[in-house]
Scaffold this motif. Structure first.
Motif, mmCIF file in Angstrom:
data_model
loop_
_atom_site.group_PDB
_atom_site.id
_atom_site.type_symbol
_atom_site.label_atom_id
_atom_site.label_comp_id
_atom_site.label_asym_id
_atom_site.label_seq_id
_atom_site.Cartn_x
_atom_site.Cartn_y
_atom_site.Cartn_z
ATOM 1 N N THR A 197 7.024 6.072 2.983
ATOM 2 C CA THR A 197 6.553 6.202 1.597
ATOM 3 C C THR A 197 5.284 5.387 1.342
ATOM 4 O OG1 THR A 197 7.857 4.318 0.803
ATOM 5 C CG2 THR A 197 8.931 6.481 0.803
ATOM 6 N N ILE A 198 4.857 4.624 2.336
ATOM 7 C CA ILE A 198 3.686 3.769 2.145
ATOM 8 C C ILE A 198 2.421 4.557 2.443
ATOM 9 C CG2 ILE A 198 2.480 1.713 2.972
ATOM 10 C CD1 ILE A 198 5.253 0.508 3.499
ATOM 11 N N ASP A 199 1.515 4.544 1.497
ATOM 12 C CA ASP A 199 0.245 5.239 1.634
ATOM 13 C C ASP A 199 -0.670 4.419 2.549
ATOM 14 O OD1 ASP A 199 -2.264 6.344 1.352
ATOM 15 O OD2 ASP A 199 -2.119 6.597 -0.812
ATOM 16 N N GLN A 200 -1.077 5.007 3.674
ATOM 17 C CA GLN A 200 -1.912 4.309 4.653
ATOM 18 C C GLN A 200 -3.213 3.821 4.033
ATOM 19 O OE1 GLN A 200 -0.996 3.487 7.621
ATOM 20 N NE2 GLN A 200 -2.894 2.773 8.477
ATOM 21 N N GLU A 201 -3.837 4.652 3.219
ATOM 22 C CA GLU A 201 -5.105 4.281 2.593
ATOM 23 C C GLU A 201 -4.904 3.115 1.632
ATOM 24 O OE1 GLU A 201 -7.384 7.560 1.062
ATOM 25 O OE2 GLU A 201 -8.357 6.254 -0.388
ATOM 26 N N ASP A 202 -3.836 3.175 0.848
ATOM 27 C CA ASP A 202 -3.535 2.090 -0.085
ATOM 28 C C ASP A 202 -3.302 0.789 0.672
ATOM 29 O OD1 ASP A 202 -2.981 1.003 -2.673
ATOM 30 O OD2 ASP A 202 -0.852 1.062 -2.155
ATOM 31 N N TYR A 203 -2.581 0.882 1.789
ATOM 32 C CA TYR A 203 -2.325 -0.291 2.621
ATOM 33 C C TYR A 203 -3.633 -0.897 3.124
ATOM 34 C CZ TYR A 203 -1.323 -2.927 6.843
ATOM 35 O OH TYR A 203 -1.309 -3.897 7.811
ATOM 36 N N ARG B 24 -6.631 -0.625 1.861
ATOM 37 C CA ARG B 24 -7.404 -1.211 0.754
ATOM 38 C C ARG B 24 -6.811 -2.549 0.338
ATOM 39 N NH1 ARG B 24 -9.039 1.996 -4.019
ATOM 40 N NH2 ARG B 24 -10.466 0.252 -4.113
ATOM 41 N N ARG B 25 -5.482 -2.637 0.264
ATOM 42 C CA ARG B 25 -4.843 -3.890 -0.147
ATOM 43 C C ARG B 25 -5.057 -5.009 0.864
ATOM 44 N NH1 ARG B 25 0.242 -3.331 -3.624
ATOM 45 N NH2 ARG B 25 -0.120 -1.398 -4.730
ATOM 46 N N THR B 26 -5.186 -4.659 2.124
ATOM 47 C CA THR B 26 -5.387 -5.678 3.158
ATOM 48 C C THR B 26 -6.861 -5.936 3.433
ATOM 49 O OG1 THR B 26 -5.159 -3.970 4.864
ATOM 50 C CG2 THR B 26 -3.179 -5.251 4.303
ATOM 51 N N ARG C 231 -13.427 0.966 -0.044
ATOM 52 C CA ARG C 231 -13.377 1.986 -1.099
ATOM 53 C C ARG C 231 -12.415 3.098 -0.674
ATOM 54 N NH1 ARG C 231 -18.293 1.561 -4.059
ATOM 55 N NH2 ARG C 231 -19.599 -0.031 -3.129
ATOM 56 N N PRO C 232 -12.026 3.936 -1.602
ATOM 57 C CA PRO C 232 -11.170 5.068 -1.217
ATOM 58 C C PRO C 232 -11.875 5.951 -0.178
ATOM 59 C CG PRO C 232 -11.248 4.835 -3.601
ATOM 60 C CD PRO C 232 -12.252 3.880 -3.038
#
Length: 195
Positions: free
Chosen positions: A111-117, A119-121, A126-127
């Motif tokens: 369920t974890i979005d790779q792109e979101d991960y 960006r958070r790290t 950018r997206p």
């Protein structure tokens, strides 16, 4: 658990102590039964590395082994509580089963979005869609540059101003003036936000 480490050639006292200490750690500081084999192996490796330093004039062999194993247990606990590995910060497992929107059982990690991960790290500035548009816009802007500025732009991707100056013989001041021209061209192309 269906496993049994074999420690042939290792002192029986050491094996019993290590197994006992590993059992004690299970259920403490975030360790589960599935960690027990790894804990035993960590302690055995540490013991084997330190055993050659045993000096019978200073202590009995069992005392020496007990001190090494106890020290390793303290080190394991300390590492488990250290900074970002602190088990107390993790309230769930990535392997926990969840139900998705269609009622299927999936692991939390799915369920974890790779792109979101990323960006958070901080590994993605950018997206992805924005980066793709930037790449296209940059390529278009670079193609309109005069040849010398295009070459400078290409070299700046991998070299410093000093390296370019040294290699080409062009004074650094002249290169910085060319960089100002590049900035102006990119700003006119609507790329100011990326500079």
């Amino acid at each position: 658990m269906g496993y049994e480490n074999r420690y042939q050639g290792i002192d029986d006292y050491a094996v019993q102590l290590i197994k006992y200490k590993a059992r004690q750690l299970v259920g403490r500081v975030g360790f589960t039964e599935s960690d027990r084999e790894d804990l035993e192996q960590e302690m055995v490796l540490d013991l084997l590395r330190r055993l050659p330093k045993f000096d019978p004039k200073r202590a009995g062999r069992n005392t020496f082994i007990a001190r090494i194993v106890e020290h390793k247990v303290a080190t394991i606990i300390e590492a488990q509580k250290a900074g970002m590995r602190d088990y107390r910060l993790c309230s769930c497992s990535l392997n926990d089963r969840l139900e998705d929107e269609e009622g299927r059982s999936i692991e939390r990690m799915e369920t974890i979005d790779q792109e979101d991960y990323l960006r958070r790290t901080g590994k993605l500035s950018r997206p992805m869609s924005e980066l793709r548009h930037l790449s296209i816009d940059l390529r278009s802007a670079v193609q309109t540059l005069p040849p010398e500025l295009r070459e400078l732009c290409k070299r700046l991707q991998t070299e410093s101003v000093t390296e370019i100056s040294r290699d080409t013989g062009i004074p650094r001041g002249t290169i910085y003036e060319s960089i100002k021209k590049l900035r102006a061209i990119f700003e006119d192309a609507g790329l100011k936000d990326y500079l």
